[in-house]
Scaffold this motif. Structure first.
Motif, PDB file in Angstrom:
ATOM      1  N   GLY A  71     107.617  26.728  46.538  1.00 21.47           N
ATOM      2  CA  GLY A  71     107.350  25.995  47.761  1.00 21.47           C
ATOM      3  C   GLY A  71     107.945  24.597  47.741  1.00 21.47           C
ATOM      4  N   MET A  72     107.894  23.925  48.880  1.00 23.16           N
ATOM      5  CA  MET A  72     108.446  22.580  48.984  1.00 23.16           C
ATOM      6  C   MET A  72     107.714  21.611  48.064  1.00 23.16           C
ATOM      7  SD  MET A  72     110.953  22.845  51.027  1.00 23.16           S
ATOM      8  CE  MET A  72     111.286  21.119  51.396  1.00 23.16           C
ATOM      9  N   ASP A  73     106.451  21.893  47.730  1.00 27.38           N
ATOM     10  CA  ASP A  73     105.689  21.026  46.842  1.00 27.38           C
ATOM     11  C   ASP A  73     105.842  21.420  45.374  1.00 27.38           C
ATOM     12  OD1 ASP A  73     104.359  23.411  46.896  1.00 27.38           O
ATOM     13  OD2 ASP A  73     102.379  22.570  47.358  1.00 27.38           O
ATOM     14  N   GLY A  74     106.677  22.443  45.088  1.00 27.44           N
ATOM     15  CA  GLY A  74     106.893  22.880  43.719  1.00 27.44           C
ATOM     16  C   GLY A  74     105.978  23.995  43.262  1.00 27.44           C
ATOM     17  N   ALA A  75     104.912  24.305  44.057  1.00 30.17           N
ATOM     18  CA  ALA A  75     104.008  25.400  43.676  1.00 30.17           C
ATOM     19  C   ALA A  75     104.756  26.726  43.770  1.00 30.17           C
ATOM     20  CB  ALA A  75     102.779  25.407  44.576  1.00 30.17           C
ATOM     21  N   HIS A  76     104.405  27.678  42.895  1.00 26.80           N
ATOM     22  CA  HIS A  76     105.117  28.944  42.848  1.00 26.80           C
ATOM     23  C   HIS A  76     104.173  30.117  43.065  1.00 26.80           C
ATOM     24  CE1 HIS A  76     103.522  28.503  38.770  1.00 26.80           C
ATOM     25  NE2 HIS A  76     103.525  29.825  38.706  1.00 26.80           N
ATOM     26  N   SER A  77     104.719  31.215  43.591  1.00 24.03           N
ATOM     27  CA  SER A  77     103.960  32.447  43.818  1.00 24.03           C
ATOM     28  C   SER A  77     104.888  33.632  43.603  1.00 24.03           C
ATOM     29  CB  SER A  77     103.397  32.495  45.243  1.00 24.03           C
ATOM     30  OG  SER A  77     102.585  31.375  45.523  1.00 24.03           O
ATOM     31  N   LEU A  78     104.317  34.731  43.105  1.00 24.60           N
ATOM     32  CA  LEU A  78     105.089  35.967  42.979  1.00 24.60           C
ATOM     33  C   LEU A  78     105.148  36.687  44.316  1.00 24.60           C
ATOM     34  CD1 LEU A  78     104.051  37.527  39.550  1.00 24.60           C
ATOM     35  CD2 LEU A  78     106.353  36.907  40.284  1.00 24.60           C
ATOM     36  N   ALA A  79     106.280  37.321  44.592  1.00 31.14           N
ATOM     37  CA  ALA A  79     106.443  38.060  45.837  1.00 31.14           C
ATOM     38  C   ALA A  79     107.432  39.192  45.608  1.00 31.14           C
ATOM     39  CB  ALA A  79     106.925  37.137  46.957  1.00 31.14           C
ATOM     40  N   ALA A  80     107.464  40.121  46.562  1.00 32.13           N
ATOM     41  CA  ALA A  80     108.443  41.212  46.546  1.00 32.13           C
ATOM     42  C   ALA A  80     109.486  40.928  47.618  1.00 32.13           C
ATOM     43  CB  ALA A  80     107.767  42.551  46.807  1.00 32.13           C
ATOM     44  N   PHE A  81     110.763  40.972  47.246  1.00 33.46           N
ATOM     45  CA  PHE A  81     111.843  40.731  48.203  1.00 33.46           C
ATOM     46  C   PHE A  81     111.988  41.952  49.119  1.00 33.46           C
ATOM     47  CE2 PHE A  81     116.265  40.898  49.557  1.00 33.46           C
ATOM     48  CZ  PHE A  81     116.468  39.612  50.012  1.00 33.46           C
ATOM     49  N   LEU A  82     112.040  41.701  50.424  1.00 36.06           N
ATOM     50  CA  LEU A  82     112.173  42.796  51.388  1.00 36.06           C
ATOM     51  C   LEU A  82     113.584  42.903  51.941  1.00 36.06           C
ATOM     52  CD1 LEU A  82     108.803  42.393  53.334  1.00 36.06           C
ATOM     53  CD2 LEU A  82     109.324  43.912  51.409  1.00 36.06           C
ATOM     54  N   THR A  83     114.075  41.812  52.553  1.00 34.29           N
ATOM     55  CA  THR A  83     115.395  41.879  53.164  1.00 34.29           C
ATOM     56  C   THR A  83     115.918  40.477  53.403  1.00 34.29           C
ATOM     57  OG1 THR A  83     116.701  42.801  54.987  1.00 34.29           O
ATOM     58  CG2 THR A  83     114.537  41.915  55.541  1.00 34.29           C
ATOM     59  N   ARG A  84     117.196  40.371  53.597  1.00 31.57           N
ATOM     60  CA  ARG A  84     117.847  39.107  53.960  1.00 31.57           C
ATOM     61  C   ARG A  84     118.184  39.159  55.443  1.00 31.57           C
ATOM     62  NH1 ARG A  84     122.653  36.070  50.687  1.00 31.57           N
ATOM     63  NH2 ARG A  84     123.493  34.799  52.368  1.00 31.57           N
ATOM     64  N   ALA A  85     118.035  38.013  56.115  1.00 30.23           N
ATOM     65  CA  ALA A  85     118.267  37.984  57.557  1.00 30.23           C
ATOM     66  C   ALA A  85     118.807  36.615  57.949  1.00 30.23           C
ATOM     67  CB  ALA A  85     116.960  38.277  58.308  1.00 30.23           C
ATOM     68  N   GLN A  86     119.034  36.447  59.263  1.00 28.05           N
ATOM     69  CA  GLN A  86     119.456  35.164  59.811  1.00 28.05           C
ATOM     70  C   GLN A  86     118.290  34.549  60.576  1.00 28.05           C
ATOM     71  OE1 GLN A  86     122.996  36.183  62.095  1.00 28.05           O
ATOM     72  NE2 GLN A  86     124.308  35.493  60.409  1.00 28.05           N
ATOM     73  N   ALA A  87     118.145  33.244  60.448  1.00 28.21           N
ATOM     74  CA  ALA A  87     116.997  32.552  61.029  1.00 28.21           C
ATOM     75  C   ALA A  87     117.045  32.582  62.556  1.00 28.21           C
ATOM     76  CB  ALA A  87     116.958  31.115  60.529  1.00 28.21           C
ATOM     77  N   SER A  88     115.929  33.025  63.153  1.00 28.26           N
ATOM     78  CA  SER A  88     115.783  32.928  64.606  1.00 28.26           C
ATOM     79  C   SER A  88     115.411  31.497  64.961  1.00 28.26           C
ATOM     80  CB  SER A  88     114.692  33.890  65.076  1.00 28.26           C
ATOM     81  OG  SER A  88     113.436  33.500  64.528  1.00 28.26           O
TER      82      SER A  88
END
Length: 324
Positions: A71-88
């Motif tokens: 995160g922007m504050d440096g905190a971290h979390s585990l996650a599963a990557f789903l897909t890459r996209a373009q920002a709406s």
């Protein structure tokens, strides 16, 4: 003539925006883009996307791969990557990125709903978690990444190399660091290198890893009765080097009375990270004390002898032998 469109070729602050390599550069009336092109900050859109090493700053993740979200504050979390996209437009506003910028959809362990995050906020699960765990195990303040501290760089083929940490390449970009290989005996001081921070491990795990490799080589040599004298000599040399590196790491991390400024070669010892008298005694104790000093950067035979004499002078005198 139609306006030419540009993309950032390096991290760049443009007005209030923080552009990353490959991000489109806003076109503003009256702005002269020629200087930015000459400085290599931007390039034509059609060339910029092809020339930008996206895989260095944004690794290619596969669907379902476990990643670490920072995160922007440096905190971290585990996650599963789903897909890459373009920002709406909504994504761009929420994540503070340009519309169309690369983003990613991930699924956190405690939330079944996909979440859109910045692509540059994701790191591979390993060795990121190993690095986080080691940092969390430190009892004192986070001095691990101080200039001059020992780290090990694990390159792309898995080969480890002991390095001296010279600082972050950019304090705002925690993915890039400057390191310098340890100088070999009789060789000129090696140059600086730029590596990914995620490919660095602290000095103590480095020595454990190198010691493991040394033991593996020694065991392999023992199983081959016809091992040549050259092979055995290489094993002995590697064992001596590992022993020295383990002592150096202990000496660098040893607390206690600081070496006085008028102590022989105090400046050169500090350049090698040895700053306390207890740490110096770790290096000089035993038959290899002189050789250990000469293995340091900028410590030759003359300085080693002066250091040994000064350490001996500081040591308490031996008690007199009993009579009779």
């Amino acid at each position: 003539m139609s306006e030419e469109h540009y993309v950032a070729l390096r991290p760049l602050r443009f007005g209030r925006q923080e552009l990353q390599p490959g991000d489109p550069v806003p076109l503003e009336p009256g702005r002269d883009y020629r200087l930015m092109r000459r400085l290599g900050q931007i390039g034509p859109a059609h060339a910029g996307f092809a020339a930008t090493p996206q895989n260095l700053s944004t690794p290619a993740f596969t669907q379902g791969q476990r990643v670490v979200f920072i995160g922007m504050d440096g905190a971290h979390s585990l996650a599963a990557f789903l897909t890459r996209a373009q920002a709406s437009e909504d994504d761009a506003e929420a994540l503070d990125v340009p519309v169309g910028a690369a983003v990613a959809a991930v699924q956190f362990e405690d939330d079944p709903n996909p979440v859109v995050v910045r692509l540059d906020s994701l790191l591979p699960e390993q060795p990121t978690l190993r690095l986080i765990e080691d940092l969390g195990a430190q009892s004192g303040p986070a001095s691990l990444w101080q200039e001059g501290s020992l780290v090990v760089w694990v390159n792309a083929d898995g080969a480890p190399q002991l390095m001296t940490f010279e600082g972050l390449d950019n304090p705002g970009d925690v993915q890039s660091a400057r390191v310098r290989p340890l100088a070999e005996d009789g060789q000129p001081h090696p140059g600086m290198q730029q590596v990914r921070l995620e490919d660095l491990l602290p000095g103590v795990p480095a020595t454990r890893l190198l010691a493991f490799e040394q033991n593996r080589v020694a065991e392999a040599a023992a199983t081959h009765a016809q091992a040549s004298e050259v092979q055995l000599a290489l094993v002995d040399k590697l064992e001596e080097r590992i022993t020295f590196l383990e002592l150096l790491v202990r000496a660098v991390r040893e607390n206690g009375e600081v070496i006085p400024g008028d102590f022989p070669a105090a400046e050169q010892l500090a350049q090698n990270g040895v700053e306390t008298l207890p740490g110096l005694r770790i290096l000089v104790d035993g038959e290899q004390g002189r050789a250990n000093l000469m293995a340091l950067d900028a410590i030759g035979a003359s300085r080693a002898d002066k250091i040994l004499a000064a350490v001996t002078a500081l040591a308490p005198a031996d008690p007199p032998a009993p009579e009779g």
